[in-house]
Design a protein around this motif. Structure first.
Motif, mmCIF file in Angstrom:
data_model
loop_
_atom_site.group_PDB
_atom_site.id
_atom_site.type_symbol
_atom_site.label_atom_id
_atom_site.label_comp_id
_atom_site.label_asym_id
_atom_site.label_seq_id
_atom_site.Cartn_x
_atom_site.Cartn_y
_atom_site.Cartn_z
ATOM 1 N N SER A 15 1.290 6.837 -12.607
ATOM 2 C CA SER A 15 0.874 5.440 -12.625
ATOM 3 C C SER A 15 -0.019 5.177 -13.839
ATOM 4 C CB SER A 15 0.115 5.087 -11.347
ATOM 5 O OG SER A 15 -0.376 3.758 -11.415
ATOM 6 N N THR A 16 0.108 3.986 -14.386
ATOM 7 C CA THR A 16 -0.769 3.568 -15.479
ATOM 8 C C THR A 16 -1.801 2.546 -14.998
ATOM 9 O OG1 THR A 16 0.773 1.804 -16.119
ATOM 10 C CG2 THR A 16 1.030 3.950 -17.204
ATOM 11 N N LEU A 17 -1.820 2.277 -13.689
ATOM 12 C CA LEU A 17 -2.772 1.321 -13.150
ATOM 13 C C LEU A 17 -4.136 1.985 -12.981
ATOM 14 C CD1 LEU A 17 -0.622 -0.368 -10.348
ATOM 15 C CD2 LEU A 17 -1.038 -1.188 -12.676
ATOM 16 N N HIS A 58 3.933 11.901 -3.415
ATOM 17 C CA HIS A 58 3.598 11.623 -2.017
ATOM 18 C C HIS A 58 3.096 10.202 -1.809
ATOM 19 C CE1 HIS A 58 -0.546 12.219 -3.342
ATOM 20 N NE2 HIS A 58 -0.942 11.709 -2.178
ATOM 21 N N GLN A 59 2.763 9.498 -2.873
ATOM 22 C CA GLN A 59 2.316 8.103 -2.757
ATOM 23 C C GLN A 59 2.617 7.401 -4.070
ATOM 24 O OE1 GLN A 59 -1.957 7.509 -2.239
ATOM 25 N NE2 GLN A 59 -1.542 5.917 -0.722
ATOM 26 N N LEU A 60 3.428 6.357 -4.002
ATOM 27 C CA LEU A 60 3.818 5.638 -5.214
ATOM 28 C C LEU A 60 2.943 4.396 -5.383
ATOM 29 C CD1 LEU A 60 7.715 5.856 -4.906
ATOM 30 C CD2 LEU A 60 6.265 7.106 -6.507
ATOM 31 N N ALA A 61 2.244 4.323 -6.509
ATOM 32 C CA ALA A 61 1.487 3.114 -6.836
ATOM 33 C C ALA A 61 2.465 1.978 -7.148
ATOM 34 C CB ALA A 61 0.575 3.382 -8.035
ATOM 35 N N ARG A 62 1.947 0.769 -7.256
ATOM 36 C CA ARG A 62 2.809 -0.401 -7.419
ATOM 37 C C ARG A 62 3.731 -0.275 -8.626
ATOM 38 N NH1 ARG A 62 -0.874 -3.690 -7.939
ATOM 39 N NH2 ARG A 62 -0.703 -4.277 -10.135
ATOM 40 N N GLN A 121 4.679 2.489 -10.149
ATOM 41 C CA GLN A 121 5.622 3.579 -9.906
ATOM 42 C C GLN A 121 6.739 3.143 -8.975
ATOM 43 O OE1 GLN A 121 2.518 6.352 -8.508
ATOM 44 N NE2 GLN A 121 3.376 7.815 -9.964
ATOM 45 N N LEU A 122 6.373 2.371 -7.954
ATOM 46 C CA LEU A 122 7.364 1.909 -6.989
ATOM 47 C C LEU A 122 8.393 1.002 -7.664
ATOM 48 C CD1 LEU A 122 8.062 2.183 -4.012
ATOM 49 C CD2 LEU A 122 6.590 0.217 -3.540
ATOM 50 N N GLU A 123 7.940 0.164 -8.567
ATOM 51 C CA GLU A 123 8.861 -0.709 -9.302
ATOM 52 C C GLU A 123 9.841 0.113 -10.130
ATOM 53 O OE1 GLU A 123 6.293 -3.205 -11.545
ATOM 54 O OE2 GLU A 123 5.696 -4.453 -9.829
ATOM 55 N N ARG A 124 9.339 1.125 -10.818
ATOM 56 C CA ARG A 124 10.215 1.978 -11.630
ATOM 57 C C ARG A 124 11.163 2.797 -10.753
ATOM 58 N NH1 ARG A 124 5.241 2.613 -14.488
ATOM 59 N NH2 ARG A 124 4.882 4.698 -13.623
ATOM 60 N N PHE A 125 10.661 3.274 -9.634
ATOM 61 C CA PHE A 125 11.494 4.059 -8.721
ATOM 62 C C PHE A 125 12.661 3.220 -8.205
ATOM 63 C CE2 PHE A 125 12.404 5.303 -4.284
ATOM 64 C CZ PHE A 125 12.859 6.597 -4.488
ATOM 65 N N ARG A 126 12.381 2.027 -7.732
ATOM 66 C CA ARG A 126 13.437 1.181 -7.179
ATOM 67 C C ARG A 126 14.443 0.783 -8.252
ATOM 68 N NH1 ARG A 126 9.320 -2.475 -3.391
ATOM 69 N NH2 ARG A 126 9.251 -0.976 -1.650
ATOM 70 N N ALA A 127 13.955 0.477 -9.441
ATOM 71 C CA ALA A 127 14.871 0.125 -10.522
ATOM 72 C C ALA A 127 15.795 1.294 -10.851
ATOM 73 C CB ALA A 127 14.075 -0.290 -11.758
#
Length: 224
Positions: free
Chosen positions: A217-219, A111-115, A117-123
């Motif tokens: 996320s690992t952040l 429901h919310q992608l951290a930075r 996660q968002l990078e991995r999702f888009r890739a």
């Protein structure tokens, strides 16, 4: 208090309709027994029963809004009651359910992608090995009557082609699959349990894709 789940009678959804009309402490106080027993208590009992099948721990969130940073005059109560199963064996995402005046909603996903996660999702979306399977999974979920939603950008994110064949997915900043069951006439015990369980199971392939290609996320989370 009876901890067994008996379904949601019409009064549960009438309670929400009343809260939408009169979102005040006076209304909430006058109807608190209905809220504690049938609304919050019913949702808690349903999730407890589902946890026997899916595992995980139950959490039901408080009805009161956090008004510390809200604009003056904001209503004091949420017009939905919601909870989840978390730490469920298998998927990284929690299993979610909520009650509103309209009925019972069940869903799951990221429901919310951290930075990171968002990078991995888009890739993974633009990758021709992993992107098309996601598009197929979304199409299959829609065919099963799920809604696939999530916060999204108006256009493709910076650095990605605007006309990408999976541009709609690329714009997503979250991905959740779920569906609603109307409740104004009440929802029986078995109907509610079947609806929620079937929705979560129908969303499993999407969760599997997200777990494999995005993951948690690992952040380090910042405290508010």
């Amino acid at each position: 208090m009876d901890a067994a789940f008996h379904g949601f009678d019409p009064g549960v959804f009438a309670w929400f309709a009343g809260l939408e009309r009169d979102n005040s402490k006076a209304y909430f106080t006058a109807t608190r027994e209905r809220y504690e027993t049938d609304v919050r208590g019913g949702l808690q009992a349903m999730l407890e029963e589902l946890s026997q099948t899916f595992g995980g721990e139950v959490k039901v969130f408080r009805q009161q809004r956090n008004l510390r940073f809200a604009p003056a005059g904001s209503p004091p109560y949420k017009t939905r009651t919601y909870g989840l199963l978390y730490d469920v064996p298998g998927p990284a995402s929690a299993l979610y359910a909520q009650l509103t005046a309209q009925g019972l909603y069940a869903g799951t996903g990221y429901h919310q992608l951290a930075r990171d996660q968002l990078e991995r999702f888009r890739a993974a979306v633009v990758d021709d090995r992993t992107g098309p399977p996601l598009a197929d999974l979304v199409a299959a979920a829609l065919a099963e009557g799920l809604e696939v939603v999530g916060e999204s950008l108006r256009t493709a994110p910076r650095g990605y082609p605007r006309e990408h064949p999976r541009g709609e997915l690329l714009r997503h900043k979250a991905l959740v699959a779920g569906r609603s069951l109307p409740g104004t006439a009440g929802i029986g015990r078995d109907e509610a349990l079947d609806h929620v369980a079937a929705t979560w199971r129908a969303a499993e392939p999407l969760n599997d894709w997200l777990d494999e290609h995005v993951g948690p996320s690992t952040l380090e989370r910042r405290l508010p």
